[in-house]
Motif scaffolding. Structure first.
Motif, mmCIF file in Angstrom:
data_model
loop_
_atom_site.group_PDB
_atom_site.id
_atom_site.type_symbol
_atom_site.label_atom_id
_atom_site.label_comp_id
_atom_site.label_asym_id
_atom_site.label_seq_id
_atom_site.Cartn_x
_atom_site.Cartn_y
_atom_site.Cartn_z
ATOM 1 N N ILE A 1 0.858 -1.183 0.000
ATOM 2 C CA ILE A 1 0.000 0.000 0.000
ATOM 3 C C ILE A 1 0.893 1.231 0.000
ATOM 4 O O ILE A 1 1.826 1.330 0.794
ATOM 5 C CB ILE A 1 -0.981 -0.035 1.188
ATOM 6 C CG1 ILE A 1 -2.004 -1.160 0.931
ATOM 7 C CG2 ILE A 1 -1.685 1.311 1.363
ATOM 8 C CD1 ILE A 1 -2.985 -1.386 2.041
ATOM 9 N N THR A 2 0.625 2.147 -0.920
ATOM 10 C CA THR A 2 1.489 3.325 -1.038
ATOM 11 C C THR A 2 0.861 4.570 -0.428
ATOM 12 O O THR A 2 1.583 5.457 0.017
ATOM 13 C CB THR A 2 1.829 3.605 -2.511
ATOM 14 O OG1 THR A 2 0.608 3.643 -3.262
ATOM 15 C CG2 THR A 2 2.727 2.512 -3.073
ATOM 16 N N ILE B 1 -3.927 11.636 5.937
ATOM 17 C CA ILE B 1 -3.087 11.170 4.833
ATOM 18 C C ILE B 1 -1.921 10.354 5.368
ATOM 19 O O ILE B 1 -1.220 10.779 6.296
ATOM 20 C CB ILE B 1 -2.546 12.377 4.033
ATOM 21 C CG1 ILE B 1 -3.724 13.153 3.424
ATOM 22 C CG2 ILE B 1 -1.574 11.930 2.936
ATOM 23 C CD1 ILE B 1 -3.324 14.458 2.749
ATOM 24 N N ALA B 2 -1.719 9.183 4.798
ATOM 25 C CA ALA B 2 -0.533 8.366 5.113
ATOM 26 C C ALA B 2 0.083 7.945 3.796
ATOM 27 O O ALA B 2 -0.608 7.419 2.924
ATOM 28 C CB ALA B 2 -0.943 7.137 5.933
ATOM 29 N N LYS B 3 1.375 8.195 3.648
ATOM 30 C CA LYS B 3 2.038 7.827 2.402
ATOM 31 C C LYS B 3 3.327 7.088 2.710
ATOM 32 O O LYS B 3 4.063 7.453 3.611
ATOM 33 C CB LYS B 3 2.352 9.072 1.559
ATOM 34 C CG LYS B 3 1.112 9.756 1.031
ATOM 35 C CD LYS B 3 1.431 10.846 0.008
ATOM 36 C CE LYS B 3 0.114 11.486 -0.459
ATOM 37 N NZ LYS B 3 0.328 12.555 -1.439
ATOM 38 N N ASN B 4 3.561 6.056 1.919
ATOM 39 C CA ASN B 4 4.819 5.325 2.011
ATOM 40 C C ASN B 4 5.262 5.088 0.581
ATOM 41 O O ASN B 4 5.027 4.044 -0.009
ATOM 42 C CB ASN B 4 4.609 3.997 2.733
ATOM 43 C CG ASN B 4 5.890 3.198 2.831
ATOM 44 O OD1 ASN B 4 6.979 3.760 2.850
ATOM 45 N ND2 ASN B 4 5.754 1.887 2.875
ATOM 46 N N GLU C 1 4.918 9.239 5.682
ATOM 47 C CA GLU C 1 4.404 10.591 5.849
ATOM 48 C C GLU C 1 3.017 10.479 6.468
ATOM 49 O O GLU C 1 2.155 9.812 5.911
ATOM 50 C CB GLU C 1 4.332 11.200 4.446
ATOM 51 C CG GLU C 1 4.091 12.649 4.373
ATOM 52 C CD GLU C 1 4.365 13.167 2.950
ATOM 53 O OE1 GLU C 1 5.233 12.629 2.240
ATOM 54 O OE2 GLU C 1 3.660 14.101 2.558
ATOM 55 N N LEU C 2 2.810 11.106 7.605
ATOM 56 C CA LEU C 2 1.537 10.969 8.320
ATOM 57 C C LEU C 2 1.029 12.345 8.692
ATOM 58 O O LEU C 2 1.687 13.063 9.454
ATOM 59 C CB LEU C 2 1.738 10.138 9.586
ATOM 60 C CG LEU C 2 2.163 8.683 9.336
ATOM 61 C CD1 LEU C 2 2.917 8.148 10.526
ATOM 62 C CD2 LEU C 2 0.952 7.816 9.022
ATOM 63 N N ARG C 3 -0.117 12.730 8.169
ATOM 64 C CA ARG C 3 -0.582 14.082 8.448
ATOM 65 C C ARG C 3 -2.102 14.174 8.369
ATOM 66 O O ARG C 3 -2.741 13.527 7.542
ATOM 67 C CB ARG C 3 0.047 15.079 7.482
ATOM 68 C CG ARG C 3 0.062 14.650 6.024
ATOM 69 C CD ARG C 3 1.029 15.561 5.220
ATOM 70 N NE ARG C 3 1.278 15.068 3.885
ATOM 71 C CZ ARG C 3 0.626 15.427 2.777
ATOM 72 N NH1 ARG C 3 -0.341 16.310 2.842
ATOM 73 N NH2 ARG C 3 0.921 14.918 1.599
#
Lengths: 434, 434
Positions: free
Chosen positions: A150-151, A250-253, A261-263
Motif C-alpha cells: 500500500i502506497t 493522509i498516510a504515504k509510504n 508521511e503521516l498528516r
C-alpha cells in the motif's frame, strides 16, 4: 444449533445498535454464523433505567459478572474511555474470551499491548468499528488487499468536521455558527476539540497506517492541524481554484526509504477527486496499492446502526473462527520498521491568502521571497480591495514545508504586508477521473 | 517457514499479473501468509513461447501435471472458458486442492455444483477476482456486511460499457465510433456482444446477488438491456435533466415478500449520486444494508495487476486458513428462497424521447395516453424542430413497466406520432449527498 453467549460492556449509542441488529436480523445472523448468538449480559452504569427494547438482556453494573462468566465467549466493548476499557479487555482476553471493540482511542494508545495479549492467549481481537464506522476498511486492509504494497491512504474519517465543512461550503456560513448548530444536532460534542482539531482523525489514521504498512505508528507520529481557522472566504477561493476544502487524513509510504508521511490537516482537493463528493457525515477512505491501483471505500462513519453493523459483522466472524478453532488467525505483525518523515520534508502545494499594500513593486518583491526559497506559483488570484490594500491568493507548486517556512519568514517581515489570512495545504494527487 | 506450492491454470493477462505480484511483493506476501508461496507450475497452451519474466516457473501443457501433483496445495484458475475450467476445478477440489478462480462466466453457470463440491471435500473455493476486478466486493458481502439484511446493490461492473458511455458523455461521440476505438485500444473485445449487451454485467450481478440475498440466482433471473441504442442526443437530454447515463446492474430485495428485482440496463442517474462520477474503466458497487446504510466500493474492474491483486489476496487468505485448518469456513448457503420479480412489476421512472406532429391537441392527446395508464410526468422538455415536427422528452414519475407498456401501445398507434427514439429507465434512488 450451537449457542454463543456474548457480554456487552456498555449500552449507549453503539451498544443499543448492536442489540437492535442482533434482535432484528437474528435469522440471517445466526445462519451466517452457524450458531445462535445471544447477548447474555450487558454492563451499564444505571441498572434501574427503563430499557423496553432490552427485556431479554440481563443488566449488571458489575464488570466481573461478565468478565468472569464462563458461559460468555465473546466480550463486546462499546463503553469507550481508556483505563477501564483497557483493564476489562485485558482481563477478558486472559479469561479466555474473544473481544470485539469499537474503541479507537484505546487502540491508538494501547494497541500493541492489547494485540500482544490477544496473541499470547490465542484469542481474537476484532475492531472494524474503531475506524470509519460501518465502512469495512480494517478488513479491506487486513485481508482483501494483502497482495499489495500500500502506497497511500487518503481518508475523510471524521464525520463532525466533514459535516461542518460541507455546511460551510454549501451555505457560505462561518465555522463557529455551523459548529454551534452541529453541537445542537448532536453531530459535535460539547467539547469539540478532539474532532475539530484533527485528533480523532489522527488516532484513526494511526490505526489504519499501522495495519497498511505493518509498521508501528502512534498518534505522536502524526502531524495534526484542525479546521477552526478555515473561513468562508477560503472556501470561495478554493471553489474558484476548482477545489473543495476537506479535512484529510493522509498516510504515504512512497518508496520504503524516505519514511512514512503521516498528516491530518485541512486541504484543498480538486473537485474531480472521488473524495471531493463525500458530503456531510459520510466517511470515505481512498487506498492506493501497487497492484490494485486506486480504490475507495465509502459509507457512514458513525451512528448506532452503521457502527453496530461493523461490531456485529465482527462478532459473526469471531464465531466462524471459533467454529473452526481458527482464532488469532490475523496477526498484527509489525515486521516493517519504517522511519517517520519529518513535517519539514512534506512536499505539497500551498494556498496562501494575504493582504498587501496595493503599490508598485510589492508583487515583484513578494514573488522574490518565494523565488529565493525555490518556490514557483501554480496560480494567483488578485482582487482589488479598499484602503489601498489588495487581497492576494498565491497557490504554489509542490514544495517542501521547510521551503515554505523560509518564504513566509521573509514575507512576514516585509513592511508592505498587512496580513497573512491563511496557509492551507493542497492535495494535488491526480484523480483517475480527471 | 512453511512452503506452499501453487499451480496456475493459464498464463494470460491475469496469470501474468499474479506471477508479477508474487515476485514483486514476496516479502510482504509471505510474511502476511506466514508461508513461502511459490508458483510451482503453470499450464499454458504453448510451452515454446518465450516468457522472460517467468524463468523460475515450470511450464506445462498437460493439466494433469498440476491437478495430480501432490505438492501443489492451491490451484489458481485464470484460463477462462467454461467446460475445461469446470472440469479442472472439480478435479482439483476432488484431489484435495484449494481453488482460487477469477472466472465469473463459470461461476454464474456452474457455481452451485462447484461450491457443493468444495463443501463436500472441505476445500476453499475463493473467487474475489470474478466480480469487479480489484474491488473487494465479494469479501465485503461474505464477511464484512454479514450483520445486515442487504436491501439493494447498484453496480457499475462492466468496464467496457462504462468506458464507452464516459467517452460518449465527455466527447459527444456516437456509440459505434467509441466502440471501434475501444476495440482498437483493447478495452472491448472483437465480438463485444457480451459486454455491450449487458450479459457480462448480468453474470456478475447473479454472483453478487446470490451472496447478498443468500438465495439461488442465475443469469436467467436477470432482466438485461444493453447500451447500443444510447445516442449522444439522449446523453445531452440526460445532462439537461441533471443526470448521466450509466449501465447499471441492480438487485433489490426491498421487503422479503415482493420478490427480488434483478436488472441490468442503461439508466439515467442523478449527477449527485456517488456512482455518477465513476468514470472510464473504473467499477463501483453501491450496497445498501438495513444497518450499515449506504456504502460504496470503488476501484479498477479489470486489468492484469488489479485482478491479480484480488487473486493473490485470495491465495493469502487460503494459506492463512490452511495454517489454521480452517478451510471451507465460508459456506454458500442459499437458506433463503426468494421469488424473482417479473419485469412487468419493476417500478422505475422512464425517459421517453419521441417525435410528434407539432399541431394543436397533440400534446393533450399524448398526455391522455399516459394518464389512462395511471402515469404522471416528472418533467417534460420540448424543443421545436423543422418540418412541423416537435421532439419531446417525457420523464415519468415511477410507474410499473406494465403501465408504461400500456401507454406506449396507445402512443405508437397514434397517427400524430412520428417516432419513438428511445425509452430509458431512470434510477431515482435518492443519494445521501443530494
Amino acid at each position: 444449533m450451537k449457542k454463543v453467549s456474548i457480554g456487552l460492556l456498555g449500552m449507549g449509542t453503539v451498544g443499543s445498535g448492536v442489540a437492535a441488529i442482533l434482535r432484528n436480523n437474528s435469522l440471517d445472523i445466526n445462519t451466517r454464523a452457524a450458531a445462535e448468538i445471544t447477548i447474555k449480559k450487558a454492563l451499564v452504569r444505571d441498572i434501574g433505567k427503563k430499557r423496553p427494547d432490552l427485556e431479554n438482556i440481563l443488566l449488571t453494573d458489575q464488570p466481573d459478572e461478565i468478565l468472569n462468566d464462563p458461559e460468555i465467549e465473546i466480550v463486546v466493548e462499546v463503553m469507550g474511555g481508556i483505563d477501564q476499557s483497557r483493564d476489562y479487555i485485558l482481563r477478558a482476553l486472559k479469561n479466555g474470551k474473544h473481544v470485539v471493540t469499537a474503541n479507537k482511542d484505546l487502540l491508538a494508545l494501547h494497541g500493541p499491548e492489547l494485540f500482544a495479549t490477544a496473541q499470547e492467549y490465542q484469542k481474537d481481537l476484532y475492531f472494524e468499528a474503531s475506524v470509519a464506522g460501518g465502512i469495512p476498511i480494517i478488513s479491506a486492509i487486513r485481508q482483501s488487499l494483502t497482495a499489495n504494497r500500500i502506497t497511500s491512504i487518503l481518508g475523510i474519517i471524521n464525520g463532525t468536521t466533514n459535516y461542518i465543512l460541507t455546511a460551510m461550503t454549501g451555505q457560505g456560513r462561518k465555522f463557529e455558527d455551523v459548529l454551534a448548530e452541529a453541537q445542537e444536532l448532536g453531530y459535535a460534542e460539547a467539547d469539540p476539540t478532539s474532532d475539530v482539531e484533527g485528533l480523532d482523525a489522527a488516532r484513526k489514521l494511526a490505526i489504519l497506517s499501522s495495519l497498511a504498512f505493518n509498521s508501528r505508528i502512534g498518534i505522536k507520529d502524526v502531524y495534526v492541524e484542525g479546521i477552526s481557522r478555515i473561513t468562508p472566504e477560503d472556501i470561495v477561493y478554493a471553489d474558484e481554484l476548482g477545489c473543495v476544502i476537506k479535512l484529510l487524513a493522509i498516510a504515504k509510504n512512497l518508496d520504503d526509504q524516505s519514511g512514512i508521511e503521516l498528516r491530518v490537516h485541512p486541504a484543498l482537493l480538486p473537485k474531480s477527486h472521488p473524495l471531493a463528493n463525500v458530503a456531510g457525515v459520510f466517511n470515505a477512505v481512498y487506498v492506493t496499492g501497487d497492484a490494485v491501483g486506486e480504490t475507495m471505500f465509502y459509507g457512514k462513519g458513525a451512528g448506532s446502526l452503521p457502527t453496530g453493523s461493523a461490531v456485529v459483522s465482527d462478532i459473526i466472524q469471531v464465531v466462524r473462527n471459533t467454529n473452526f478453532g481458527a482464532n488469532a488467525m490475523l496477526v498484527h505483525d509489525h515486521y516493517r520498521n519504517f522511519p517517520i518523515k519529518s513535517s519539514a520534508d512534506f512536499t505539497t502545494g500551498f494556498y496562501i491568502r494575504i493582504k498587501v499594500k496595493d503599490e508598485p513593486r510589492v508583487f515583484a518583491n513578494m514573488a522574490l521571497f518565494f523565488a529565493e526559497a525555490g518556490i514557483s506559483f501554480a496560480s494567483i488570484i488578485q482582487k482589488p480591495r479598499s484602503n489601498h490594500n489588495a487581497e492576494i491568493v498565491l497557490v504554489t507548486h509542490p514544495c517542501k514545508e521547510s521551503q515554505l517556512r523560509q518564504a513566509l519568514a521573509s514575507l512576514t517581515s516585509y513592511s508592505k504586508l498587512d496580513k497573512v489570512y491563511n496557509v492551507i495545504r493542497m492535495e494535488t494527487a491526480s484523480s483517475p477521473n480527471a
